[in-house]
Design a protein around this motif. Structure first.
Motif, PDB file in Angstrom:
ATOM      1  N   ASP A  48       5.593   9.472  -4.771  1.00 53.03           N
ATOM      2  CA  ASP A  48       6.899   9.217  -4.766  1.00 53.03           C
ATOM      3  C   ASP A  48       7.217   8.599  -3.463  1.00 53.03           C
ATOM      4  OD1 ASP A  48       9.780   8.642  -5.346  1.00 53.03           O
ATOM      5  OD2 ASP A  48      10.218  10.662  -4.496  1.00 53.03           O
ATOM      6  N   PHE A  49       6.792   9.708  -2.321  1.00 51.11           N
ATOM      7  CA  PHE A  49       6.820   9.556  -1.102  1.00 51.11           C
ATOM      8  C   PHE A  49       6.236   8.106  -0.548  1.00 51.11           C
ATOM      9  CE2 PHE A  49       5.217  10.040   3.532  1.00 51.11           C
ATOM     10  CZ  PHE A  49       6.400  10.579   4.016  1.00 51.11           C
ATOM     11  N   ALA A  50       4.931   7.784  -1.066  1.00 49.91           N
ATOM     12  CA  ALA A  50       4.480   6.398  -0.896  1.00 49.91           C
ATOM     13  C   ALA A  50       4.888   5.206  -1.370  1.00 49.91           C
ATOM     14  CB  ALA A  50       2.752   6.389  -1.438  1.00 49.91           C
ATOM     15  N   ALA A  51       5.438   5.454  -2.509  1.00 43.55           N
ATOM     16  CA  ALA A  51       6.313   4.349  -3.264  1.00 43.55           C
ATOM     17  C   ALA A  51       7.409   3.828  -2.450  1.00 43.55           C
ATOM     18  CB  ALA A  51       6.427   4.641  -4.505  1.00 43.55           C
ATOM     19  N   ARG A  52       8.061   4.913  -1.877  1.00 40.67           N
ATOM     20  CA  ARG A  52       9.293   4.536  -1.144  1.00 40.67           C
ATOM     21  C   ARG A  52       8.952   3.460  -0.144  1.00 40.67           C
ATOM     22  NH1 ARG A  52      13.592   7.837  -2.045  1.00 40.67           N
ATOM     23  NH2 ARG A  52      13.108   9.201  -3.722  1.00 40.67           N
ATOM     24  N   ALA A  85      -0.958  10.248   1.604  1.00 39.32           N
ATOM     25  CA  ALA A  85      -0.259   9.065   1.029  1.00 39.32           C
ATOM     26  C   ALA A  85       0.271   8.064   1.817  1.00 39.32           C
ATOM     27  CB  ALA A  85       0.741   9.604   0.007  1.00 39.32           C
ATOM     28  N   LEU A  86       0.889   8.278   3.041  1.00 41.53           N
ATOM     29  CA  LEU A  86       1.205   7.322   3.973  1.00 41.53           C
ATOM     30  C   LEU A  86       0.374   6.483   4.359  1.00 41.53           C
ATOM     31  CD1 LEU A  86       3.455   6.187   5.502  1.00 41.53           C
ATOM     32  CD2 LEU A  86       3.443   7.825   7.142  1.00 41.53           C
ATOM     33  N   VAL A  87      -0.879   7.204   4.771  1.00 38.23           N
ATOM     34  CA  VAL A  87      -2.167   6.297   5.161  1.00 38.23           C
ATOM     35  C   VAL A  87      -2.454   5.419   4.273  1.00 38.23           C
ATOM     36  CG1 VAL A  87      -4.505   6.625   6.072  1.00 38.23           C
ATOM     37  CG2 VAL A  87      -2.684   8.279   7.042  1.00 38.23           C
ATOM     38  N   GLU A  88      -2.489   5.863   2.918  1.00 41.45           N
ATOM     39  CA  GLU A  88      -2.976   4.824   2.009  1.00 41.45           C
ATOM     40  C   GLU A  88      -2.361   3.671   2.016  1.00 41.45           C
ATOM     41  OE1 GLU A  88      -3.863   6.651  -1.891  1.00 41.45           O
ATOM     42  OE2 GLU A  88      -4.630   8.298  -0.991  1.00 41.45           O
ATOM     43  N   VAL A  89      -0.937   3.811   2.168  1.00 38.07           N
ATOM     44  CA  VAL A  89      -0.034   2.413   2.380  1.00 38.07           C
ATOM     45  C   VAL A  89      -0.323   1.899   3.272  1.00 38.07           C
ATOM     46  CG1 VAL A  89       2.397   1.809   2.443  1.00 38.07           C
ATOM     47  CG2 VAL A  89       1.940   3.687   0.731  1.00 38.07           C
ATOM     48  N   ILE A  90      -0.267   2.570   4.669  1.00 40.50           N
ATOM     49  CA  ILE A  90      -0.615   1.757   5.870  1.00 40.50           C
ATOM     50  C   ILE A  90      -2.213   1.108   5.743  1.00 40.50           C
ATOM     51  CG2 ILE A  90      -1.171   1.947   8.330  1.00 40.50           C
ATOM     52  CD1 ILE A  90       1.115   4.577   8.078  1.00 40.50           C
ATOM     53  N   ARG A  93      -1.601  -2.355   3.735  1.00 40.30           N
ATOM     54  CA  ARG A  93      -0.775  -3.244   4.282  1.00 40.30           C
ATOM     55  C   ARG A  93      -1.054  -3.787   5.745  1.00 40.30           C
ATOM     56  NH1 ARG A  93       5.434  -1.711   2.710  1.00 40.30           N
ATOM     57  NH2 ARG A  93       5.659  -3.655   4.294  1.00 40.30           N
ATOM     58  N   LEU A  94      -1.354  -2.658   6.396  1.00 37.69           N
ATOM     59  CA  LEU A  94      -1.668  -2.646   7.883  1.00 37.69           C
ATOM     60  C   LEU A  94      -3.195  -2.224   8.301  1.00 37.69           C
ATOM     61  CD1 LEU A  94       2.181  -1.972   9.130  1.00 37.69           C
ATOM     62  CD2 LEU A  94       0.996  -4.193   8.758  1.00 37.69           C
ATOM     63  N   PRO A  95      -4.103  -2.766   7.906  1.00 29.71           N
ATOM     64  CA  PRO A  95      -5.362  -1.961   8.052  1.00 29.71           C
ATOM     65  C   PRO A  95      -5.647  -1.865   9.465  1.00 29.71           C
ATOM     66  CG  PRO A  95      -5.867  -4.055   7.093  1.00 29.71           C
ATOM     67  CD  PRO A  95      -4.100  -3.941   7.235  1.00 29.71           C
ATOM     68  N   GLU A  96      -5.130  -2.745  10.323  1.00 30.46           N
ATOM     69  CA  GLU A  96      -5.525  -2.341  11.764  1.00 30.46           C
ATOM     70  C   GLU A  96      -4.748  -1.067  12.306  1.00 30.46           C
ATOM     71  OE1 GLU A  96      -4.818  -4.912  16.123  1.00 30.46           O
ATOM     72  OE2 GLU A  96      -5.977  -5.857  14.300  1.00 30.46           O
ATOM     73  N   LYS A  97      -3.603  -1.074  12.122  1.00 28.73           N
ATOM     74  CA  LYS A  97      -2.590   0.013  12.293  1.00 28.73           C
ATOM     75  C   LYS A  97      -3.232   1.579  11.788  1.00 28.73           C
ATOM     76  CE  LYS A  97       0.420  -1.465  15.115  1.00 28.73           C
ATOM     77  NZ  LYS A  97       0.594  -0.915  16.372  1.00 28.73           N
TER      78      LYS A  97
END
Length: 105
Positions: A48-52, A85-90, A93-97
């Motif tokens: 849920d955290f990641a989906a947000r 979960a946040l790192v997976e989202v990043i 979407r933003l592999p360099e970051k």
């Protein structure tokens, strides 16, 4: 103590509309961070955290990552599994970051 900016509050409202109108844990006290209240007060699971974060633009997500990288956003206090979960989202979407973030650990 860090004061949330207008942009911080806008991002917090996108991540956690359930907190609409609340600026902090008690009247008159702003949250110090964006991610911690979402992690501890609103999200029901790391998924849920990641989906947000799908609600954010790449620019807003980059802004949050930059805050983390500069030590202005707390990730150590997130609920178990939320940082990963946040790192997976990043990473998606933003592999360099994501590389910058993981290199800092």
């Amino acid at each position: 103590m860090r004061q949330l900016t207008y942009l911080d509050k806008r991002i917090l409202a996108k991540l956690a509309p359930e907190l609409e109108g609340a600026t902090g844990p008690a009247p008159g006290h702003d949250f110090k961070f964006v991610l911690v209240p979402v992690s501890h007060r609103v999200s029901e699971s790391p998924e849920d955290f990641a989906a947000r974060f799908t609600r954010l633009t790449d620019e807003e997500l980059t802004y949050l990552v930059d805050l983390i990288l500069h030590g202005d956003e707390d990730v150590r206090s997130l609920a178990e599994g939320d940082f990963d979960a946040l790192v997976e989202v990043i990473e998606k979407r933003l592999p360099e970051k994501a590389r910058e973030l993981l290199a800092q650990e």
